[in-house]
Design a protein around this motif. Structure first.
Motif, PDB file in Angstrom:
ATOM      1  N   GLY A 141      87.188  28.106  -5.215  1.00  0.00           N
ATOM      2  CA  GLY A 141      86.029  27.238  -5.408  1.00  0.00           C
ATOM      3  C   GLY A 141      86.015  26.092  -4.433  1.00  0.00           C
ATOM      4  N   LYS A 142      87.197  25.496  -4.181  1.00  0.00           N
ATOM      5  CA  LYS A 142      87.285  24.388  -3.238  1.00  0.00           C
ATOM      6  C   LYS A 142      86.972  24.857  -1.831  1.00  0.00           C
ATOM      7  CE  LYS A 142      90.275  20.622  -1.681  1.00  0.00           C
ATOM      8  NZ  LYS A 142      89.909  20.822  -0.269  1.00  0.00           N
ATOM      9  N   ALA A 143      87.511  26.038  -1.471  1.00  0.00           N
ATOM     10  CA  ALA A 143      87.260  26.568  -0.128  1.00  0.00           C
ATOM     11  C   ALA A 143      85.774  26.834   0.066  1.00  0.00           C
ATOM     12  CB  ALA A 143      88.055  27.856   0.073  1.00  0.00           C
ATOM     13  N   ALA A 144      85.146  27.408  -0.972  1.00  0.00           N
ATOM     14  CA  ALA A 144      83.710  27.683  -0.882  1.00  0.00           C
ATOM     15  C   ALA A 144      82.924  26.384  -0.758  1.00  0.00           C
ATOM     16  CB  ALA A 144      83.247  28.461  -2.120  1.00  0.00           C
ATOM     17  N   SER A 145      83.361  25.368  -1.515  1.00  0.00           N
ATOM     18  CA  SER A 145      82.696  24.070  -1.463  1.00  0.00           C
ATOM     19  C   SER A 145      82.811  23.450  -0.084  1.00  0.00           C
ATOM     20  CB  SER A 145      83.303  23.138  -2.513  1.00  0.00           C
ATOM     21  OG  SER A 145      82.741  21.849  -2.421  1.00  0.00           O
ATOM     22  N   LEU A 171      80.466  25.054   2.305  1.00  0.00           N
ATOM     23  CA  LEU A 171      79.075  24.703   2.069  1.00  0.00           C
ATOM     24  C   LEU A 171      78.748  23.304   2.563  1.00  0.00           C
ATOM     25  CD1 LEU A 171      78.524  26.208  -1.499  1.00  0.00           C
ATOM     26  CD2 LEU A 171      77.587  27.042   0.659  1.00  0.00           C
ATOM     27  N   THR A 172      79.752  22.430   2.651  1.00  0.00           N
ATOM     28  CA  THR A 172      79.522  21.065   3.103  1.00  0.00           C
ATOM     29  C   THR A 172      79.217  21.059   4.593  1.00  0.00           C
ATOM     30  OG1 THR A 172      81.015  20.180   1.413  1.00  0.00           O
ATOM     31  CG2 THR A 172      80.500  18.749   3.274  1.00  0.00           C
ATOM     32  N   ARG A 173      78.157  20.374   4.958  1.00  0.00           N
ATOM     33  CA  ARG A 173      77.719  20.328   6.347  1.00  0.00           C
ATOM     34  C   ARG A 173      77.917  18.918   6.903  1.00  0.00           C
ATOM     35  NH1 ARG A 173      71.985  23.340   4.978  1.00  0.00           N
ATOM     36  NH2 ARG A 173      72.885  25.322   4.281  1.00  0.00           N
ATOM     37  N   ASN A 174      78.066  18.841   8.209  1.00  0.00           N
ATOM     38  CA  ASN A 174      78.339  17.559   8.864  1.00  0.00           C
ATOM     39  C   ASN A 174      77.083  16.934   9.452  1.00  0.00           C
ATOM     40  OD1 ASN A 174      81.081  17.640   8.320  1.00  0.00           O
ATOM     41  ND2 ASN A 174      81.591  18.625  10.253  1.00  0.00           N
ATOM     42  N   ILE A 175      76.928  15.653   9.199  1.00  0.00           N
ATOM     43  CA  ILE A 175      75.886  14.850   9.839  1.00  0.00           C
ATOM     44  C   ILE A 175      76.591  13.897  10.778  1.00  0.00           C
ATOM     45  CG2 ILE A 175      73.986  13.239   9.520  1.00  0.00           C
ATOM     46  CD1 ILE A 175      73.675  14.228   6.704  1.00  0.00           C
ATOM     47  N   LEU A 176      76.335  14.028  12.061  1.00  0.00           N
ATOM     48  CA  LEU A 176      76.995  13.190  13.056  1.00  0.00           C
ATOM     49  C   LEU A 176      76.059  12.078  13.523  1.00  0.00           C
ATOM     50  CD1 LEU A 176      79.484  12.750  14.902  1.00  0.00           C
ATOM     51  CD2 LEU A 176      78.334  14.190  16.581  1.00  0.00           C
ATOM     52  N   PHE A 177      76.467  10.849  13.275  1.00  0.00           N
ATOM     53  CA  PHE A 177      75.725   9.688  13.774  1.00  0.00           C
ATOM     54  C   PHE A 177      76.358   9.281  15.100  1.00  0.00           C
ATOM     55  CE2 PHE A 177      74.340   9.621   9.442  1.00  0.00           C
ATOM     56  CZ  PHE A 177      73.114   8.969   9.439  1.00  0.00           C
ATOM     57  N   PHE A 178      75.610   9.468  16.170  1.00  0.00           N
ATOM     58  CA  PHE A 178      76.119   9.234  17.518  1.00  0.00           C
ATOM     59  C   PHE A 178      75.372   8.038  18.107  1.00  0.00           C
ATOM     60  CE2 PHE A 178      76.414  10.384  22.119  1.00  0.00           C
ATOM     61  CZ  PHE A 178      77.794  10.480  22.215  1.00  0.00           C
ATOM     62  N   ALA A 224      71.853  12.021  -4.226  1.00  0.00           N
ATOM     63  CA  ALA A 224      70.896  13.136  -4.244  1.00  0.00           C
ATOM     64  C   ALA A 224      71.581  14.478  -4.432  1.00  0.00           C
ATOM     65  CB  ALA A 224      70.083  13.140  -2.955  1.00  0.00           C
ATOM     66  N   ASP A 225      72.926  14.468  -4.494  1.00  0.00           N
ATOM     67  CA  ASP A 225      73.723  15.682  -4.673  1.00  0.00           C
ATOM     68  C   ASP A 225      73.433  16.714  -3.583  1.00  0.00           C
ATOM     69  OD1 ASP A 225      75.667  17.165  -5.983  1.00  0.00           O
ATOM     70  OD2 ASP A 225      74.226  18.212  -7.264  1.00  0.00           O
ATOM     71  N   LEU A 226      73.403  16.238  -2.347  1.00  0.00           N
ATOM     72  CA  LEU A 226      73.185  17.118  -1.199  1.00  0.00           C
ATOM     73  C   LEU A 226      74.529  17.408  -0.514  1.00  0.00           C
ATOM     74  CD1 LEU A 226      69.982  15.411   0.253  1.00  0.00           C
ATOM     75  CD2 LEU A 226      70.103  17.617  -0.917  1.00  0.00           C
ATOM     76  N   PRO A 227      74.720  18.613  -0.006  1.00  0.00           N
ATOM     77  CA  PRO A 227      76.034  19.026   0.527  1.00  0.00           C
ATOM     78  C   PRO A 227      76.279  18.602   1.975  1.00  0.00           C
ATOM     79  CG  PRO A 227      74.542  20.865   0.682  1.00  0.00           C
ATOM     80  CD  PRO A 227      73.760  19.739   0.035  1.00  0.00           C
ATOM     81  N   TYR A 228      76.263  17.292   2.217  1.00  0.00           N
ATOM     82  CA  TYR A 228      76.461  16.802   3.577  1.00  0.00           C
ATOM     83  C   TYR A 228      77.519  15.702   3.623  1.00  0.00           C
ATOM     84  CZ  TYR A 228      72.231  19.260   5.030  1.00  0.00           C
ATOM     85  OH  TYR A 228      71.304  20.233   5.308  1.00  0.00           O
ATOM     86  N   LYS A 229      78.259  15.696   4.719  1.00  0.00           N
ATOM     87  CA  LYS A 229      79.272  14.663   4.957  1.00  0.00           C
ATOM     88  C   LYS A 229      78.932  13.930   6.243  1.00  0.00           C
ATOM     89  CE  LYS A 229      83.190  15.738   6.793  1.00  0.00           C
ATOM     90  NZ  LYS A 229      84.529  16.330   7.049  1.00  0.00           N
ATOM     91  N   VAL A 230      78.877  12.595   6.148  1.00  0.00           N
ATOM     92  CA  VAL A 230      78.540  11.768   7.302  1.00  0.00           C
ATOM     93  C   VAL A 230      79.772  11.520   8.168  1.00  0.00           C
ATOM     94  CG1 VAL A 230      77.910   9.414   8.001  1.00  0.00           C
ATOM     95  CG2 VAL A 230      76.535  10.636   6.277  1.00  0.00           C
ATOM     96  N   VAL A 231      79.596  11.670   9.472  1.00  0.00           N
ATOM     97  CA  VAL A 231      80.630  11.333  10.444  1.00  0.00           C
ATOM     98  C   VAL A 231      80.068  10.230  11.334  1.00  0.00           C
ATOM     99  CG1 VAL A 231      82.060  12.146  12.355  1.00  0.00           C
ATOM    100  CG2 VAL A 231      81.535  13.685  10.432  1.00  0.00           C
ATOM    101  N   ASP A 257      75.922  19.896  12.056  1.00  0.00           N
ATOM    102  CA  ASP A 257      74.735  20.540  11.495  1.00  0.00           C
ATOM    103  C   ASP A 257      73.487  19.680  11.687  1.00  0.00           C
ATOM    104  OD1 ASP A 257      75.961  22.978  10.006  1.00  0.00           O
ATOM    105  OD2 ASP A 257      77.204  21.290   9.387  1.00  0.00           O
ATOM    106  N   VAL A 258      73.684  18.364  11.583  1.00  0.00           N
ATOM    107  CA  VAL A 258      72.594  17.413  11.810  1.00  0.00           C
ATOM    108  C   VAL A 258      73.113  16.337  12.756  1.00  0.00           C
ATOM    109  CG1 VAL A 258      70.966  15.789  10.770  1.00  0.00           C
ATOM    110  CG2 VAL A 258      71.654  17.835   9.506  1.00  0.00           C
ATOM    111  N   PHE A 259      72.351  16.071  13.808  1.00  0.00           N
ATOM    112  CA  PHE A 259      72.785  15.133  14.849  1.00  0.00           C
ATOM    113  C   PHE A 259      71.796  13.977  14.922  1.00  0.00           C
ATOM    114  CE2 PHE A 259      73.008  13.670  19.284  1.00  0.00           C
ATOM    115  CZ  PHE A 259      74.376  13.502  19.451  1.00  0.00           C
ATOM    116  N   ILE A 260      72.283  12.762  14.651  1.00  0.00           N
ATOM    117  CA  ILE A 260      71.450  11.562  14.720  1.00  0.00           C
ATOM    118  C   ILE A 260      71.781  10.832  16.018  1.00  0.00           C
ATOM    119  CG2 ILE A 260      70.625   9.528  13.476  1.00  0.00           C
ATOM    120  CD1 ILE A 260      70.553  12.060  11.781  1.00  0.00           C
ATOM    121  N   LEU A 261      70.832  10.775  16.926  1.00  0.00           N
ATOM    122  CA  LEU A 261      71.053  10.149  18.231  1.00  0.00           C
ATOM    123  C   LEU A 261      70.497   8.728  18.233  1.00  0.00           C
ATOM    124  CD1 LEU A 261      71.942  10.217  21.159  1.00  0.00           C
ATOM    125  CD2 LEU A 261      69.825  11.436  21.723  1.00  0.00           C
ATOM    126  N   GLU A 262      71.400   7.764  18.303  1.00  0.00           N
ATOM    127  CA  GLU A 262      71.019   6.336  18.286  1.00  0.00           C
ATOM    128  C   GLU A 262      71.630   5.668  19.511  1.00  0.00           C
ATOM    129  OE1 GLU A 262      71.703   2.487  18.366  1.00  0.00           O
ATOM    130  OE2 GLU A 262      73.343   3.308  17.131  1.00  0.00           O
TER     131      GLU A 262
END
Length: 225
Positions: free
Chosen positions: A34-38, A41-48, A75-82, A107-112
């Motif tokens: 279950g942990k491995a599956a979790s 499923l967790t996706r990365n959001i990179l704030f650059f 919001a219980d969304l499967p994302y981790k901020v970097v 998975d998501v790239f924030i360009l600042e």
């Protein structure tokens, strides 16, 4: 008859113990699975970005990327901020380190980036080219990535023409690359003395809360798609 009865009871106890151990092992295996599956499923959001992303002058937990993580968790969304913000970073500096940053899944790239270019009067065409290169490299490494571009504005110190070109650069990049745009990252914060540190450039903790709302107003829809 007593000895056979005792033997049967002993065997039952052994079998029961084995079942308990097997159940414990199975439960442990299920938990690991279950942990491995979790984790998968967790996706990365990179704030650059630069010092705005890094949270200059504040505890990292007060910077807007950390506040975005709180909103994601609520919001219980499967994302981790970097948070990959570096104080003083220019678009050229970002171009120089993007390949190293992309060694981790994104998975998501924030360009600042770009604000320091504007404050230094770097030609807009040069800044635009650097930001375009960053976008191109991100998409080449991760074709399915979702990109959000944080728009910036600068005071008219460098002249009204330069300030207008700089502001429009973000709109043009967003349209050209079909990426989501935060119109102005510091909306409601820039130029407001009480929401900025004494340098008048970097937001306070309260300012970062507003910045986080500006980003979340755009980012939430991206994460729910």
């Amino acid at each position: 008859m007593i000895r056979p009865l005792i033997l049967l009871i002993s065997l039952a106890m052994v079998v029961g113990a084995c079942k308990n151990e097997n159940n414990k092992t199975a439960d442990a295996d299920t938990a690991k699975t279950g942990k491995a599956a979790s984790d998968q499923l967790t996706r990365n959001i990179l704030f650059f970005g630069n010092s705005l992303t890094a949270g200059y002058g504040l505890d990292p937990s007060e910077a807007f990327p950390s506040l975005i993580q709180q909103k994601i968790d609520s919001a219980d969304l499967p994302y981790k901020v970097v948070n990959a913000g570096v104080s003083g970073e220019t678009s050229a500096g970002g171009k120089g380190r993007i390949d190293w940053i992309l060694k981790q899944p994104v998975d998501v790239f924030i360009l600042e980036l770009g604000a320091n270019d504007g404050l230094r009067g770097v030609p807009v065409n040069e800044t635009r080219a650097n930001l375009q290169t960053i976008i191109d490299r991100v998409r080449k490494k991760y074709p399915q990535v979702k990109i959000v571009l944080a728009g910036m504005q600068i005071p008219p110190n460098m002249g009204e023409s330069y300030a207008n070109q700089f502001r429009n650069m973000y709109v043009e990049l967003a349209e050209k690359n079909n990426v989501v745009l935060v119109p102005f990252l510091l909306e409601g914060v820039g130029g407001v003395r009480e929401l900025n540190l004494p340098d008048g450039i970097h937001p306070t903790a309260e300012g970062h809360k507003i910045v986080a709302n500006n980003v979340w107003a755009v980012l939430e829809d991206v994460l729910r798609q």
